[in-house]
Design an enzyme around this catalytic site. Sequence first.
Site, PDB file in Angstrom:
ATOM      1  N   TYR A 188      41.352  38.695  46.248  1.00  0.00           N
ATOM      2  CA  TYR A 188      42.692  39.261  46.029  1.00  0.00           C
ATOM      3  C   TYR A 188      43.170  39.869  47.356  1.00  0.00           C
ATOM      4  O   TYR A 188      42.378  40.500  48.076  1.00  0.00           O
ATOM      5  CB  TYR A 188      42.611  40.324  44.923  1.00  0.00           C
ATOM      6  CG  TYR A 188      43.822  41.229  44.883  1.00  0.00           C
ATOM      7  CD1 TYR A 188      45.099  40.709  44.673  1.00  0.00           C
ATOM      8  CD2 TYR A 188      43.692  42.597  45.075  1.00  0.00           C
ATOM      9  CE1 TYR A 188      46.207  41.537  44.657  1.00  0.00           C
ATOM     10  CE2 TYR A 188      44.798  43.440  45.049  1.00  0.00           C
ATOM     11  CZ  TYR A 188      46.048  42.894  44.850  1.00  0.00           C
ATOM     12  OH  TYR A 188      47.144  43.713  44.844  1.00  0.00           O
ATOM     13  N   ASP A 212      34.221  40.719  41.399  1.00  0.00           N
ATOM     14  CA  ASP A 212      35.517  41.010  40.787  1.00  0.00           C
ATOM     15  C   ASP A 212      35.688  40.021  39.641  1.00  0.00           C
ATOM     16  O   ASP A 212      35.870  38.825  39.856  1.00  0.00           O
ATOM     17  CB  ASP A 212      36.637  40.880  41.828  1.00  0.00           C
ATOM     18  CG  ASP A 212      37.986  41.348  41.278  1.00  0.00           C
ATOM     19  OD1 ASP A 212      38.221  41.133  40.075  1.00  0.00           O
ATOM     20  OD2 ASP A 212      38.784  41.903  42.043  1.00  0.00           O
ATOM     21  N   ARG A 248      39.051  66.112  35.947  1.00  0.00           N
ATOM     22  CA  ARG A 248      38.697  65.233  37.067  1.00  0.00           C
ATOM     23  C   ARG A 248      37.212  64.854  37.004  1.00  0.00           C
ATOM     24  O   ARG A 248      36.781  63.895  37.634  1.00  0.00           O
ATOM     25  CB  ARG A 248      39.049  65.904  38.403  1.00  0.00           C
ATOM     26  CG  ARG A 248      38.721  65.061  39.618  1.00  0.00           C
ATOM     27  CD  ARG A 248      39.634  65.355  40.810  1.00  0.00           C
ATOM     28  NE  ARG A 248      39.735  66.752  41.128  1.00  0.00           N
ATOM     29  CZ  ARG A 248      38.776  67.496  41.711  1.00  0.00           C
ATOM     30  NH1 ARG A 248      37.624  66.945  42.021  1.00  0.00           N
ATOM     31  NH2 ARG A 248      38.981  68.765  41.969  1.00  0.00           N
ATOM     32  N   LYS A 279      45.211  44.096  34.244  1.00  0.00           N
ATOM     33  CA  LYS A 279      45.487  42.700  33.909  1.00  0.00           C
ATOM     34  C   LYS A 279      45.130  42.413  32.445  1.00  0.00           C
ATOM     35  O   LYS A 279      45.763  42.935  31.559  1.00  0.00           O
ATOM     36  CB  LYS A 279      44.751  41.802  34.901  1.00  0.00           C
ATOM     37  CG  LYS A 279      44.953  42.215  36.383  1.00  0.00           C
ATOM     38  CD  LYS A 279      46.407  42.125  36.777  1.00  0.00           C
ATOM     39  CE  LYS A 279      46.737  42.416  38.236  1.00  0.00           C
ATOM     40  NZ  LYS A 279      46.054  43.403  38.993  1.00  0.00           N
TER      41      LYS A 279
END
Length: 397
Positions: free
Chosen positions: A122, A187, A67, A212
């Site tokens: 978005y 973004d 982590r 994407k």
Amino acid sequence: MSDLPLHPDTVAVHAGRGDFAALGVHAAPIDLSSTNPLPDILHGGDSYESMATGGHPLPEGGNVYARLWNPTVARFEEALAELEHAEAAVAFSSGMAATTAAILSHTTAAGKHHVVAVRPLYGGTDHLLDSGLLGAEVTFCHEAEVGASLREDTGLIVLETPANPTLDLVDIAAVVAQAQGVPVMVDNTFATPLLQNPLDLGAAMSLHSATKYIGGHGDVIAGVIACSEETARALRSVRAITGALLHPLGAYLLHRGLATLPVRMQAQQAAAHELALRLQQNAAVAEVFYPGFDDARGIVGGQMRGGGAMVSIRLAGGYAAAEALTGAVRLFTHAVSLGGVDSLLQHPAALTHRPVAPEARPGADIVRLSIGLENVEDLAADLEQALARAASVAAMA
Ligand code: PLP
């Protein structure tokens, strides 16, 4: 890597592979360890402390726990940072996890609880900001209103360009000029680092839904933020605390995906441009949204090195035609997401932008297309037959 300046096509293939020769490998090793043997308490503890506060593992103390640090993830981050002309990059379990970490790391310090967000965004980003879930107050505005929307407690400015789903363009440098030193997060999902590098224009962070174009094959959910090492420390610290880490198998696929990103993007962009031109001639289409078609400010060719591979259309036959189109395509898949090798189409108002406030939601007559790597004539033929069907259904509605 070479000391000579390299073209991004070359960087995409070679970045993040610097330790391969010493390891005697040609493909990135996938380290699946959730935990790591500790040399001793003192050194293990020091390394833990370094990473928990956003730094790197200490060589004498090791990686301690996945982590905090994973070498497969770190190689992908190094490669992405290089493509984005950034000092560092931090990868997350999704684009939304990355956005969450960016907001938390910039709005939880004393006196910084406000975000200025340029719409459109978005739908998930808009929803996250609008929900107040992370405790930040948000002012949504147009890009020209950023300066006027700033407050004493503004910790972050958020924008997306090209913006989802109408592909509106935002002038990044113009927003930075209004920011009065407040960090700007862009973004950059639709443009990718191949077409646009927001840090070169003064932005503090370039965020990607790596789900994407970076992954490019529709098989990984991930996010990544390119930024300064100082910002990366804050983001890693949030990631370590909240646990929004990227799995190494995903990081391996993303790192591999980067190598073909330039050729994928070039081919997908060429097809998208061609299809956008043809869609403008189709009577079933009232409006085509494609970056560069209506760009008096010259953002495409300036800030952005091409129009990208997303196209949106407004159907002349309204919602009935949009609904019929999504059911009539044969080659395009009716599905959310974008940026993969196969073409997708979806209805933003009903799906990706469903949680957005009604006044900011895209029209019900808009359909968004993500253009893949299929032959452009096959894609054109599919759209032509589907649009003809959609027009006749709408005429009967
Ligand atoms: N940003 C943009 C522009 C997106 O299109 C998406 C997802 O569609 C996201 C962020 C969120 O990314 P993810 O779905 O990987 O969480």
